[in-house]
Scaffold this motif. Structure first.
Motif, PDB file in Angstrom:
ATOM      1  N   THR A 151      -3.487  -6.561  -5.341  1.00  0.00           N
ATOM      2  CA  THR A 151      -2.197  -6.677  -6.022  1.00  0.00           C
ATOM      3  C   THR A 151      -1.421  -5.375  -5.925  1.00  0.00           C
ATOM      4  O   THR A 151      -0.210  -5.367  -5.645  1.00  0.00           O
ATOM      5  N   ASN A 152      -2.096  -4.258  -6.141  1.00  0.00           N
ATOM      6  CA  ASN A 152      -1.439  -2.946  -6.038  1.00  0.00           C
ATOM      7  C   ASN A 152      -0.969  -2.670  -4.608  1.00  0.00           C
ATOM      8  O   ASN A 152       0.092  -2.066  -4.393  1.00  0.00           O
ATOM      9  N   ALA A 153      -1.758  -3.128  -3.623  1.00  0.00           N
ATOM     10  CA  ALA A 153      -1.375  -2.927  -2.223  1.00  0.00           C
ATOM     11  C   ALA A 153      -0.109  -3.712  -1.904  1.00  0.00           C
ATOM     12  O   ALA A 153       0.787  -3.216  -1.205  1.00  0.00           O
ATOM     13  N   VAL A 154      -0.013  -4.950  -2.400  1.00  0.00           N
ATOM     14  CA  VAL A 154       1.180  -5.762  -2.158  1.00  0.00           C
ATOM     15  C   VAL A 154       2.390  -5.128  -2.842  1.00  0.00           C
ATOM     16  O   VAL A 154       3.491  -5.079  -2.270  1.00  0.00           O
ATOM     17  N   LYS A 155       2.210  -4.647  -4.054  1.00  0.00           N
ATOM     18  CA  LYS A 155       3.308  -3.972  -4.750  1.00  0.00           C
ATOM     19  C   LYS A 155       3.807  -2.783  -3.930  1.00  0.00           C
ATOM     20  O   LYS A 155       5.022  -2.540  -3.820  1.00  0.00           O
ATOM     21  N   SER A 156       2.870  -2.044  -3.345  1.00  0.00           N
ATOM     22  CA  SER A 156       3.233  -0.884  -2.532  1.00  0.00           C
ATOM     23  C   SER A 156       4.013  -1.313  -1.295  1.00  0.00           C
ATOM     24  O   SER A 156       5.027  -0.695  -0.933  1.00  0.00           O
ATOM     25  N   VAL A 157       3.561  -2.394  -0.649  1.00  0.00           N
ATOM     26  CA  VAL A 157       4.263  -2.914   0.529  1.00  0.00           C
ATOM     27  C   VAL A 157       5.688  -3.317   0.163  1.00  0.00           C
ATOM     28  O   VAL A 157       6.653  -2.947   0.843  1.00  0.00           O
ATOM     29  N   MET A 158       5.814  -4.087  -0.922  1.00  0.00           N
ATOM     30  CA  MET A 158       7.130  -4.578  -1.328  1.00  0.00           C
ATOM     31  C   MET A 158       8.055  -3.419  -1.730  1.00  0.00           C
ATOM     32  O   MET A 158       9.251  -3.431  -1.435  1.00  0.00           O
ATOM     33  N   ARG A 159       7.480  -2.427  -2.391  1.00  0.00           N
ATOM     34  CA  ARG A 159       8.283  -1.258  -2.782  1.00  0.00           C
ATOM     35  C   ARG A 159       8.777  -0.514  -1.544  1.00  0.00           C
ATOM     36  O   ARG A 159       9.944  -0.096  -1.463  1.00  0.00           O
ATOM     37  N   ASP A 160       7.896  -0.335  -0.565  1.00  0.00           N
ATOM     38  CA  ASP A 160       8.291   0.352   0.669  1.00  0.00           C
ATOM     39  C   ASP A 160       9.417  -0.406   1.382  1.00  0.00           C
ATOM     40  O   ASP A 160      10.360   0.202   1.898  1.00  0.00           O
ATOM     41  N   VAL A 161       9.319  -1.734   1.406  1.00  0.00           N
ATOM     42  CA  VAL A 161      10.359  -2.539   2.053  1.00  0.00           C
ATOM     43  C   VAL A 161      11.687  -2.392   1.323  1.00  0.00           C
ATOM     44  O   VAL A 161      12.742  -2.219   1.937  1.00  0.00           O
ATOM     45  N   ARG A 162      11.650  -2.447  -0.010  1.00  0.00           N
ATOM     46  CA  ARG A 162      12.872  -2.275  -0.807  1.00  0.00           C
ATOM     47  C   ARG A 162      13.545  -0.938  -0.506  1.00  0.00           C
ATOM     48  O   ARG A 162      14.776  -0.845  -0.458  1.00  0.00           O
ATOM     49  N   MET A 163      12.729   0.092  -0.293  1.00  0.00           N
ATOM     50  CA  MET A 163      13.248   1.451  -0.109  1.00  0.00           C
ATOM     51  C   MET A 163      13.495   1.772   1.362  1.00  0.00           C
ATOM     52  O   MET A 163      13.903   2.886   1.692  1.00  0.00           O
TER      53      MET A 163
ATOM     54  N   GLN B 182      11.269   2.027   3.717  1.00  0.00           N
ATOM     55  CA  GLN B 182      10.204   2.862   4.264  1.00  0.00           C
ATOM     56  C   GLN B 182       9.204   2.024   5.053  1.00  0.00           C
ATOM     57  O   GLN B 182       9.140   0.805   4.910  1.00  0.00           O
ATOM     58  N   ALA B 183       8.389   2.695   5.864  1.00  0.00           N
ATOM     59  CA  ALA B 183       7.417   2.004   6.707  1.00  0.00           C
ATOM     60  C   ALA B 183       6.259   1.456   5.865  1.00  0.00           C
ATOM     61  O   ALA B 183       5.791   2.114   4.925  1.00  0.00           O
ATOM     62  N   ILE B 184       5.821   0.249   6.192  1.00  0.00           N
ATOM     63  CA  ILE B 184       4.662  -0.345   5.524  1.00  0.00           C
ATOM     64  C   ILE B 184       3.388   0.361   5.983  1.00  0.00           C
ATOM     65  O   ILE B 184       3.189   0.602   7.176  1.00  0.00           O
ATOM     66  N   GLN B 185       2.530   0.710   5.032  1.00  0.00           N
ATOM     67  CA  GLN B 185       1.273   1.380   5.350  1.00  0.00           C
ATOM     68  C   GLN B 185       0.232   0.325   5.733  1.00  0.00           C
ATOM     69  O   GLN B 185      -0.474  -0.224   4.900  1.00  0.00           O
ATOM     70  N   MET B 186       0.134   0.046   7.018  1.00  0.00           N
ATOM     71  CA  MET B 186      -0.728  -1.038   7.480  1.00  0.00           C
ATOM     72  C   MET B 186      -2.211  -0.751   7.295  1.00  0.00           C
ATOM     73  O   MET B 186      -3.027  -1.673   7.229  1.00  0.00           O
ATOM     74  N   GLU B 187      -2.581   0.523   7.186  1.00  0.00           N
ATOM     75  CA  GLU B 187      -3.998   0.838   6.954  1.00  0.00           C
ATOM     76  C   GLU B 187      -4.456   0.281   5.608  1.00  0.00           C
ATOM     77  O   GLU B 187      -5.565  -0.271   5.489  1.00  0.00           O
ATOM     78  N   ASN B 188      -3.589   0.388   4.597  1.00  0.00           N
ATOM     79  CA  ASN B 188      -3.925  -0.160   3.274  1.00  0.00           C
ATOM     80  C   ASN B 188      -4.034  -1.681   3.338  1.00  0.00           C
ATOM     81  O   ASN B 188      -4.926  -2.275   2.725  1.00  0.00           O
ATOM     82  N   VAL B 189      -3.118  -2.313   4.071  1.00  0.00           N
ATOM     83  CA  VAL B 189      -3.147  -3.770   4.224  1.00  0.00           C
ATOM     84  C   VAL B 189      -4.444  -4.198   4.895  1.00  0.00           C
ATOM     85  O   VAL B 189      -5.118  -5.131   4.438  1.00  0.00           O
ATOM     86  N   ALA B 190      -4.811  -3.519   5.966  1.00  0.00           N
ATOM     87  CA  ALA B 190      -6.031  -3.872   6.704  1.00  0.00           C
ATOM     88  C   ALA B 190      -7.272  -3.719   5.831  1.00  0.00           C
ATOM     89  O   ALA B 190      -8.182  -4.567   5.870  1.00  0.00           O
ATOM     90  N   ASN B 191      -7.317  -2.656   5.036  1.00  0.00           N
ATOM     91  CA  ASN B 191      -8.478  -2.427   4.170  1.00  0.00           C
ATOM     92  C   ASN B 191      -8.599  -3.511   3.102  1.00  0.00           C
ATOM     93  O   ASN B 191      -9.707  -3.980   2.789  1.00  0.00           O
ATOM     94  N   VAL B 192      -7.471  -3.904   2.525  1.00  0.00           N
ATOM     95  CA  VAL B 192      -7.478  -4.951   1.502  1.00  0.00           C
ATOM     96  C   VAL B 192      -7.948  -6.276   2.085  1.00  0.00           C
ATOM     97  O   VAL B 192      -8.772  -6.980   1.493  1.00  0.00           O
ATOM     98  N   VAL B 193      -7.430  -6.622   3.256  1.00  0.00           N
ATOM     99  CA  VAL B 193      -7.832  -7.878   3.892  1.00  0.00           C
ATOM    100  C   VAL B 193      -9.322  -7.864   4.220  1.00  0.00           C
ATOM    101  O   VAL B 193     -10.016  -8.877   4.055  1.00  0.00           O
TER     102      VAL B 193
END
Length: 407
Positions: free
Chosen positions: A109-121, A123-134
């Motif tokens: 949930t925190n990783a998705v919030k970070s992704v969405m926040r980066d998109v709003r701002m 900024q680049a999505i941190q794909m390493e965090n996404v990969a680790n969560v998955v």
């Protein structure tokens, strides 16, 4: 009396009781209304609605149309037939996995919030965090899929957008694994599920979080999110084609009435077809600011009903076998008059899950919680039978309270 009819038989003077599609598949401000003219009928057909429910006590009827009770009886019979198949193999118990799953769910949930926040701002999505969560979600699902699936069913309406993404990721991983896909395809399914709604961050908050039906202009803006998400993700170096495809096409429908490209089923990839099933299932079974989610078993019934036109019936059946006819977290009524919360499926029978029995309908009171394995014989914690699912709100039962405390 509520009856189901094809849209070709709808005429002015009929009272629409239910448009019989997911909220995001129609632009009408209301789901119940009297048909005033042929223009409204044309609008219904244009949105891809193929069958509707009418209330013959509030408007014109149609002879020989099946009643709601008849339709549901037929659908329930189909569900029981579909359930007559082996359940997913479970490596460890729900009790062993739930604590670990709770931590993974929070991290996701925190990783998705970070992704969405980066998109709003911007900024680049941190794909390493996404990969680790998955990866963590995949490992949990492989140990016991019910733990994270059950957690995903519990949502705070204020954080729906984030939690929906976690749920779709979890369900896509579970679905892909149950279909026997290899580890790489499971990973890509999970990434696509986690990022599929990224484009919603390009939708204004006042539309995204509006506590009511959208206007036609707002509805049109909301429908831009698949393409907006695809535009964002395709700029990420190394982004694979499958997550891009899931993001762009998870709202396409088999009869060509979906969006953004109105693709016919033959042109929708299997992974996008899977994502369409998962996305709608989680949406219709979740409480949101403008409607109360339906129980999971009713959600599965709706998916099967809609698969006549909108979804791949083969995949809908496979999904039902993946999560169970009574998914983890479902409140069920037993033949004994007791109510129990489904904790996990039993290998070999989707109709005999393991439950935590918590309430007596005969005395209308809570009872000391006990674990009941319906696959076990009398005297060994089993030998009761599920009669159907129940709405927790009807009995004032907080399912999460019992789902998380498994001891």
């Amino acid at each position: 009396m509520i009856k189901k009819i094809s849209t070709e038989y709808v005429k002015p003077g009929m009272f629409i009781h239910d448009l019989n599609v997911d909220w995001m598949d129609h632009p009408f401000v209301r789901n119940k209304f009297v048909i005033q003219n042929d223009e409204e009928i044309a609008k219904i057909s244009a949105t891809g609605v193929r069958e509707v429910y009418i209330d013959t006590e509030r408007g014109l009827g149609l002879a020989d149309a099946p009643t709601l009770e008849e339709v549901n009886a037929e659908l329930d019979a189909d569900l029981l037939r579909i359930a007559d198949a082996p359940s997913p193999i479970i490596k460890i118990s729900y009790a062993e996995e739930i604590t670990r799953a709770q931590k993974i769910h929070l991290q996701a949930t925190n990783a998705v919030k970070s992704v969405m926040r980066d998109v709003r701002m911007g900024q680049a999505i941190q794909m390493e965090n996404v990969a680790n969560v998955v990866e963590d979600i995949t490992e949990s699902v492989l140990r016991n899929s019910g733990a994270l699936v059950g957690l995903s069913a519990i949502k705070d309406t204020d954080e729906y957008t984030f939690l929906h993404s976690v749920s779709v990721c979890t369900l896509m991983v579970t679905f892909a694994q149950s279909l026997g896909l290899d580890r790489e395809m499971i990973r890509l399914a999970g990434i696509g599920g986690l990022l599929h709604d990224t484009g919603k961050m390009k939708v204004p908050n006042e539309i995204l979080n509006k506590p009511g039906r959208l206007t036609e202009d707002e509805f049109a803006k909301m429908r831009t999110h698949p393409e907006e998400g695809w535009k964002i993700l395709k700029e990420i170096e190394g982004m694979e084609s499958i997550p891009l495809d899931i993001t762009l096409h998870h709202h396409e429908r088999m009869d060509g009435t979906g969006y953004p490209h109105k693709l016919p089923g033959s042109e929708i990839s299997r992974m996008a077809q899977m994502a369409a099933v998962v996305d709608v299932y989680d949406a219709i079974t979740s409480d949101r600011c403008y409607h109360v989610g339906m129980p999971a078993t009713e959600g599965l019934r709706k998916l099967w009903e809609w698969s006549k036109f909108h979804f791949n019936p083969e995949l809908v059946q496979a999904f039902m076998r993946t999560v169970g006819i009574y998914p983890v977290g479902t409140l069920v009524r037993l033949e004994s008059g007791r109510l129990g919360v489904v904790l996990e499926q039993n290998e070999g029978s989707l109709l005999q899950p393991k439950l935590k029995v918590v309430f007596s309908t005969k005395s209308n009171t809570y009872i000391t919680p006990i674990i009941v394995d319906l696959a076990r014989p009398m005297g060994m914690g089993g030998a009761d039978k599920i009669m159907g699912h129940e709405d927790p709100a009807k009995w004032g039962i907080n399912v999460a309270q019992f789902l998380f405390a498994v001891a």
